[in-house]
Design a protein around this motif. Sequence first.
Motif, PDB file in Angstrom:
ATOM      1  N   ILE A 104      59.730  45.363  50.683  1.00  0.00           N
ATOM      2  CA  ILE A 104      60.679  46.487  50.268  1.00  0.00           C
ATOM      3  C   ILE A 104      61.162  46.484  48.948  1.00  0.00           C
ATOM      4  O   ILE A 104      62.243  45.634  49.045  1.00  0.00           O
ATOM      5  CB  ILE A 104      61.398  46.946  51.436  1.00  0.00           C
ATOM      6  N   GLU A 105      60.941  47.055  47.937  1.00  0.00           N
ATOM      7  CA  GLU A 105      61.416  47.037  46.660  1.00  0.00           C
ATOM      8  C   GLU A 105      62.270  48.158  46.536  1.00  0.00           C
ATOM      9  O   GLU A 105      63.082  48.205  45.560  1.00  0.00           O
ATOM     10  CB  GLU A 105      60.489  46.736  45.620  1.00  0.00           C
ATOM     11  N   ARG A 106      62.143  49.438  47.269  1.00  0.00           N
ATOM     12  CA  ARG A 106      62.697  50.461  46.988  1.00  0.00           C
ATOM     13  C   ARG A 106      63.235  51.189  48.153  1.00  0.00           C
ATOM     14  O   ARG A 106      62.210  51.263  49.198  1.00  0.00           O
ATOM     15  CB  ARG A 106      61.950  51.460  46.265  1.00  0.00           C
ATOM     16  N   THR A 107      64.497  51.551  48.660  1.00  0.00           N
ATOM     17  CA  THR A 107      64.576  52.145  49.722  1.00  0.00           C
ATOM     18  C   THR A 107      65.132  53.555  49.820  1.00  0.00           C
ATOM     19  O   THR A 107      65.461  54.242  50.966  1.00  0.00           O
ATOM     20  CB  THR A 107      66.029  51.262  50.439  1.00  0.00           C
ATOM     21  N   ASP A 108      65.122  54.039  48.460  1.00  0.00           N
ATOM     22  CA  ASP A 108      65.529  55.387  48.193  1.00  0.00           C
ATOM     23  C   ASP A 108      64.448  56.261  47.973  1.00  0.00           C
ATOM     24  O   ASP A 108      63.352  55.734  47.689  1.00  0.00           O
ATOM     25  CB  ASP A 108      66.574  55.633  47.374  1.00  0.00           C
ATOM     26  N   ASP A 109      64.273  57.470  47.912  1.00  0.00           N
ATOM     27  CA  ASP A 109      63.234  58.487  47.595  1.00  0.00           C
ATOM     28  C   ASP A 109      62.986  58.284  45.861  1.00  0.00           C
ATOM     29  O   ASP A 109      64.075  57.885  45.177  1.00  0.00           O
ATOM     30  CB  ASP A 109      63.616  59.772  47.977  1.00  0.00           C
ATOM     31  N   ALA A 110      61.926  59.044  45.514  1.00  0.00           N
ATOM     32  CA  ALA A 110      61.515  59.171  44.060  1.00  0.00           C
ATOM     33  C   ALA A 110      62.736  60.057  43.580  1.00  0.00           C
ATOM     34  O   ALA A 110      63.241  60.928  43.951  1.00  0.00           O
ATOM     35  CB  ALA A 110      60.213  59.650  44.018  1.00  0.00           C
ATOM     36  N   LYS A 111      63.074  59.337  42.137  1.00  0.00           N
ATOM     37  CA  LYS A 111      64.121  60.161  41.506  1.00  0.00           C
ATOM     38  C   LYS A 111      63.216  61.212  40.829  1.00  0.00           C
ATOM     39  O   LYS A 111      62.083  61.670  40.947  1.00  0.00           O
ATOM     40  CB  LYS A 111      64.730  59.197  40.501  1.00  0.00           C
ATOM     41  N   ILE A 142      55.284  47.693  50.894  1.00  0.00           N
ATOM     42  CA  ILE A 142      54.121  47.448  51.499  1.00  0.00           C
ATOM     43  C   ILE A 142      54.400  47.488  52.988  1.00  0.00           C
ATOM     44  O   ILE A 142      55.285  46.677  53.321  1.00  0.00           O
ATOM     45  CB  ILE A 142      53.579  46.012  51.051  1.00  0.00           C
ATOM     46  N   TYR A 143      53.785  48.162  53.633  1.00  0.00           N
ATOM     47  CA  TYR A 143      53.958  48.642  54.993  1.00  0.00           C
ATOM     48  C   TYR A 143      52.481  47.810  55.733  1.00  0.00           C
ATOM     49  O   TYR A 143      51.553  48.177  55.379  1.00  0.00           O
ATOM     50  CB  TYR A 143      53.960  49.689  55.483  1.00  0.00           C
ATOM     51  N   GLU A 144      52.805  47.031  56.633  1.00  0.00           N
ATOM     52  CA  GLU A 144      51.596  46.185  57.423  1.00  0.00           C
ATOM     53  C   GLU A 144      51.491  46.820  58.778  1.00  0.00           C
ATOM     54  O   GLU A 144      52.669  46.995  59.502  1.00  0.00           O
ATOM     55  CB  GLU A 144      52.033  44.702  57.332  1.00  0.00           C
ATOM     56  N   ALA A 145      50.316  46.877  59.341  1.00  0.00           N
ATOM     57  CA  ALA A 145      50.134  47.242  60.610  1.00  0.00           C
ATOM     58  C   ALA A 145      50.813  46.543  61.682  1.00  0.00           C
ATOM     59  O   ALA A 145      50.866  45.287  61.580  1.00  0.00           O
ATOM     60  CB  ALA A 145      48.641  47.335  60.941  1.00  0.00           C
ATOM     61  N   TYR A 146      51.722  47.174  62.511  1.00  0.00           N
ATOM     62  CA  TYR A 146      52.438  46.282  63.441  1.00  0.00           C
ATOM     63  C   TYR A 146      51.862  46.384  64.781  1.00  0.00           C
ATOM     64  O   TYR A 146      51.837  45.501  65.666  1.00  0.00           O
ATOM     65  CB  TYR A 146      53.712  47.491  63.549  1.00  0.00           C
TER      66      TYR A 146
END
Length: 191
Positions: A104-111, A142-146
């Motif tokens: 996770i490099e970004r926790t907020d939404d697109a500006k 990057i989200y990995e299958a849990y």
Amino acid sequence: MRVALKSYLEKMRANKIVQFVSFETPLDNDAFIVQWEQLNKSLNNDMDVTLQQTVKNGSFRYIAQHRYAANELEFAFTKLKKPSRVPEVPIRIKQAGGYSMLQIERTDDAKENESKLFVFVTDPTADLNTYKQLPGADKLNIYEAYYENCQYAYILEIFVPQKQATAMLEQLKQINTDEAAIYNACILQAA
């Protein structure tokens, strides 16, 4: 400050699952949001949700990101039952599954001057470094299958300057990505 942010992100990754649900429909943003509010109320909870939209083959595709604690393993998202005299609104719901936060490099939404691209990767042996080294990608989540039954092995969320979004999409096609698109945030109505 940097150490505190790193610690916060590591803690967030360890404790959060992101459930991705997609909706395909001919309904535009305004019409879909009305239906979305009804669908979301069926969950009867206060999850952290982000809703995004793209246009695909003449119809709209929406992606909802539901964030919740890893110990809350119960997630249900079902269609509301409507009286038979109310015309059925064509919304196809598809659950991609629950994903842990690998990077996770970004926790907020697109500006305002940015675009968000979602990349869906089915191959669990895909070389993620290829995506990490893409020129022009400002931030990459990057989200990995849990769970074993997730639709994709990875879901990537790339933030780029708006002017570079189309070029980034073309780069992703060269990588032989399963599916990628530019998504815009949907403004949800106040409850």
